[in-house]
Write a protein that holds these residues in place. Structure first.
Motif, PDB file in Angstrom:
ATOM      1  N   MET A   5       1.013  -0.866   0.053  1.00  0.00           N
ATOM      2  CA  MET A   5       0.148  -0.094   0.018  1.00  0.00           C
ATOM      3  C   MET A   5       0.829   1.055   0.168  1.00  0.00           C
ATOM      4  SD  MET A   5      -3.261  -1.580   2.384  1.00  0.00           S
ATOM      5  CE  MET A   5      -3.330  -0.205   3.138  1.00  0.00           C
ATOM      6  N   ILE A   6       1.894   1.264   1.111  1.00  0.00           N
ATOM      7  CA  ILE A   6       2.898   2.461   0.870  1.00  0.00           C
ATOM      8  C   ILE A   6       3.623   2.956  -0.195  1.00  0.00           C
ATOM      9  CG2 ILE A   6       5.658   2.729   1.972  1.00  0.00           C
ATOM     10  CD1 ILE A   6       3.791   1.771   4.640  1.00  0.00           C
ATOM     11  N   ALA A   9       1.168   4.241  -2.915  1.00  0.00           N
ATOM     12  CA  ALA A   9       0.424   5.431  -2.401  1.00  0.00           C
ATOM     13  C   ALA A   9       2.054   6.548  -2.876  1.00  0.00           C
ATOM     14  CB  ALA A   9       1.198   5.676  -0.932  1.00  0.00           C
ATOM     15  N   ALA A  10       3.292   6.101  -2.889  1.00  0.00           N
ATOM     16  CA  ALA A  10       4.655   6.534  -2.797  1.00  0.00           C
ATOM     17  C   ALA A  10       4.865   6.499  -4.598  1.00  0.00           C
ATOM     18  CB  ALA A  10       5.501   5.823  -2.241  1.00  0.00           C
ATOM     19  N   LEU A  12       1.708   6.606  -6.824  1.00  0.00           N
ATOM     20  CA  LEU A  12       0.757   8.117  -7.512  1.00  0.00           C
ATOM     21  C   LEU A  12       1.464   8.337  -8.681  1.00  0.00           C
ATOM     22  CD1 LEU A  12      -2.101   7.739  -5.610  1.00  0.00           C
ATOM     23  CD2 LEU A  12      -2.055   6.333  -7.182  1.00  0.00           C
ATOM     24  N   SER A 111       3.448  17.436  -4.334  1.00  0.00           N
ATOM     25  CA  SER A 111       3.463  16.723  -4.273  1.00  0.00           C
ATOM     26  C   SER A 111       4.784  15.758  -4.175  1.00  0.00           C
ATOM     27  CB  SER A 111       3.795  16.251  -6.338  1.00  0.00           C
ATOM     28  OG  SER A 111       2.228  16.575  -6.875  1.00  0.00           O
ATOM     29  N   TRP A 114       5.016  15.187  -0.714  1.00  0.00           N
ATOM     30  CA  TRP A 114       4.152  13.704  -0.574  1.00  0.00           C
ATOM     31  C   TRP A 114       5.162  12.817  -0.720  1.00  0.00           C
ATOM     32  CZ3 TRP A 114      -0.629  11.665  -1.173  1.00  0.00           C
ATOM     33  CH2 TRP A 114      -0.841  10.425  -1.394  1.00  0.00           C
ATOM     34  N   ALA A 118       7.133   9.954   0.803  1.00  0.00           N
ATOM     35  CA  ALA A 118       6.936   8.817   0.756  1.00  0.00           C
ATOM     36  C   ALA A 118       8.062   7.592   0.399  1.00  0.00           C
ATOM     37  CB  ALA A 118       6.381   8.685  -0.663  1.00  0.00           C
TER      38      ALA A 118
END
Length: 128
Positions: A5-6, A9-10, A12, A111, A114, A118
């Motif tokens: 999941m990480i 998400a990283a 994306l 971004s 993020w 991440a």
């Protein structure tokens, strides 16, 4: 949180960059317009599509590679492209008098942040 999941998400922001890279290859006028540019002609179009496409393709690949191989330095390479774009937008508004691109700058800074988070999380979960 689960490692996969990480990593997703990283990745994306990288996937979003890659979508623009593909769009520039198959339907460049739409992507260019969505970025607030006029679709140029001649050598200008070559530079516009080539340079912009390279930015999106390399940035996206850096991020996706870093996310799925747990290589934070690659995630941050993509993140610094976002930060540099934001800085050059601010510079463009300050020096040549371009319109201040608040929305684009905000997206680029968010971004970057993020991806900074991440990159740290991918390292923390690499042993899971």
């Amino acid at each position: 949180m689960k490692t996969w999941m990480i990593r997703i998400a990283a990745a994306l922001p990288g996937f979003l960059l890659l979508m623009n890279a593909v769009g520039l290859a198959v339907a460049p006028e739409g992507v260019v317009t969505s970025l607030g540019m006029t679709y140029l002609d001649g050598l200008g179009r070559s530079s516009q599509v080539g340079d912009t496409g390279a930015f999106f393709a390399c940035g996206g690949l850096f991020i996706v590679f870093g996310a799925f191989r747990a290589r934070p330095q690659w995630i941050m390479a993509g993140g610094f492209l976002f930060l540099a774009a934001a800085m050059y937008r601010v510079l463009a508004a300050a020096l040549p008098g371009a319109e201040f691109a608040t929305t684009f700058i905000t997206v680029e800074v968010v971004s970057f942040l993020w991806l900074k988070v991440a990159a740290k999380l991918v390292v923390c979960t690499d042993t899971d």
